[in-house]
Design a protein around this motif. Structure first.
Motif, mmCIF file in Angstrom:
data_model
loop_
_atom_site.group_PDB
_atom_site.id
_atom_site.type_symbol
_atom_site.label_atom_id
_atom_site.label_comp_id
_atom_site.label_asym_id
_atom_site.label_seq_id
_atom_site.Cartn_x
_atom_site.Cartn_y
_atom_site.Cartn_z
ATOM 1 N N MET A 85 0.842 -1.186 -0.015
ATOM 2 C CA MET A 85 0.142 0.107 -0.085
ATOM 3 C C MET A 85 0.945 1.209 -0.116
ATOM 4 S SD MET A 85 -2.894 -1.028 2.795
ATOM 5 C CE MET A 85 -3.656 -2.579 2.844
ATOM 6 N N CYS A 86 1.870 1.059 0.945
ATOM 7 C CA CYS A 86 2.816 2.511 1.024
ATOM 8 C C CYS A 86 3.509 2.574 -0.370
ATOM 9 C CB CYS A 86 3.797 2.261 2.126
ATOM 10 S SG CYS A 86 2.951 2.411 3.628
ATOM 11 N N CYS A 87 4.011 1.490 -1.195
ATOM 12 C CA CYS A 87 4.694 1.668 -2.454
ATOM 13 C C CYS A 87 3.547 2.165 -3.312
ATOM 14 C CB CYS A 87 5.052 0.192 -2.862
ATOM 15 S SG CYS A 87 6.486 -0.336 -1.742
ATOM 16 N N ALA A 88 2.448 1.839 -3.238
ATOM 17 C CA ALA A 88 1.411 2.378 -4.128
ATOM 18 C C ALA A 88 1.025 3.623 -4.236
ATOM 19 C CB ALA A 88 0.049 1.751 -3.892
ATOM 20 N N ILE A 89 1.231 4.578 -3.030
ATOM 21 C CA ILE A 89 0.970 5.667 -2.958
ATOM 22 C C ILE A 89 2.215 6.380 -2.656
ATOM 23 C CG2 ILE A 89 -1.287 5.560 -1.556
ATOM 24 C CD1 ILE A 89 0.059 5.742 0.938
ATOM 25 N N LYS A 90 3.448 6.054 -3.031
ATOM 26 C CA LYS A 90 4.623 6.562 -3.256
ATOM 27 C C LYS A 90 5.306 6.845 -1.974
ATOM 28 C CE LYS A 90 4.106 6.077 -7.613
ATOM 29 N NZ LYS A 90 4.640 5.221 -8.472
#
Length: 332
Positions: free
Chosen positions: A119-124
């Motif tokens: 999730m954190c990777c998806a929102i940069k």
């Protein structure tokens, strides 16, 4: 600052009182976001895209241990890939099996890291997870963060290469196997991120355990710098084309989020540090005691106001016999 401390104690009191209700709700929301993200990235099996299926699966995860959430999310992933391509499903299943063996061997209690890292990777803002893992976990938490990074890159790779994989004939199964394996194992960005985040977890863990003032703050700063440095070195060596501006912005936002986490987990007052020395029959002990910053919740005092009514003395009563007597006297 005082208001934040009061809010912290208030939230801790609420969680301690209603933990039995708050924990399932948090697990429900986390699992539901995970399943929706998988459906949006892949979405090849129409039945799994149904919101009723997502709600039922999330409701089931809210009452099960966190590790079951990972298994159900993996099942969602594999079913979508099976509906898309059997070769992709087999390759990803083998990768997930290896990751789970490593995860359950080294860090079986870090299921939250595995779920939150994609999730954190998806929102940069991927730097949040290695920093938080180094502050609250152990060096083995790098395995959980690495698994999360790999899962995110699997989703990203499949969704970016749907057209290419569809163009391959079903008769060329070996070619499709090779294409998927090479694409996943030779993903330079994924390899650099896994290496950088593992180093970050280790550095943050070692620094925050030092007996120095503001060790957690120093660990956060050191971890952010190490992450950026490792990604830059990896970009120069392997040409990963990582955006430097987005990386710096993501690191800055991650530092702010992790500092907020530190406020709730490790908030101490170094100005009142004490050094204690004592001994027993075998050892001398030198202890550094740093008190936590505590703020009692303001107690509510209820002041009861009652209206006081004035009592008026009743007028003297005159009886008929007295009146008659006075009349007689006047007549005389």
């Amino acid at each position: 600052m005082t208001n934040l401390l009061v809010l912290k104690e208030y939230l801790k009191g609420i969680y301690g009182k209603y933990e039995i209700y708050i924990t399932p709700v948090v697990k429900f929301v986390l699992s539901m976001i995970t399943f929706v993200m998988i459906n949006r990235k892949l979405g090849f099996m129409a039945k799994l895209n149904s919101m009723s299926i997502v709600l039922i699966a999330a409701l089931l995860c809210s009452f099960l241990p966190m590790n079951f959430m990972i298994l159900i999310a993996s099942l969602f992933l594999l079913l979508h890939l099976y509906a898309f391509s059997l070769e992709c499903a087999i390759v990803v299943f083998a990768l997930l099996l290896i990751m789970f063996l490593l995860y359950f061997r080294f860090s079986p209690k870090d299921a939250v890291l595995v779920m939150l890292t994609p999730m954190c990777c998806a929102i940069k803002i991927p730097f949040v997870m290695p920093l938080a893992a180094g502050l609250t976990g152990t060096p083995a938490s790098a395995v959980s963060v690495g698994c999360g990074v790999i899962i995110y890159n699997i989703l990203q790779y499949i969704s970016d290469n749907v057209a290419t994989l569809n163009s391959m004939d079903e008769e060329n199964a070996i070619q499709k196997y090779r294409y998927v394996i090479d694409g996943l194992l030779n993903n330079k960005t994924m390899l650099v991120m896994v290496f950088a985040f593992a180093i970050t977890v280790l550095v943050v863990y070692l620094v925050r355990r030092l007996s120095i003032n503001h060790s957690w703050t120093i660990a956060i700063a050191a971890g952010a710098l190490v992450s950026i440095g490792a990604l830059l070195v990896g970009d120069l060596m392997l040409d990963t084309n990582i955006s430097i501006i987005s990386m710096i912005i993501g690191a800055a936002v991650s530092v702010v989020i992790v500092k907020f986490l530190q406020f709730f987990v490790f908030n101490v007052d170094y100005s009142r540090t004490e050094y204690v020395q004592f001994e027993d029959d075998e050892y001398y002990y030198y202890v550094k005691a740093v008190p936590k910053i505590m703020m009692a919740k303001p107690s509510k005092t209820v002041k009861k106001i009652t209206s006081q009514k004035k009592t008026v003395a009743p007028p003297p009563r005159t009886t008929g016999s007295v009146i008659k007597k006075s009349n007689r006297t006047g007549m005389k």
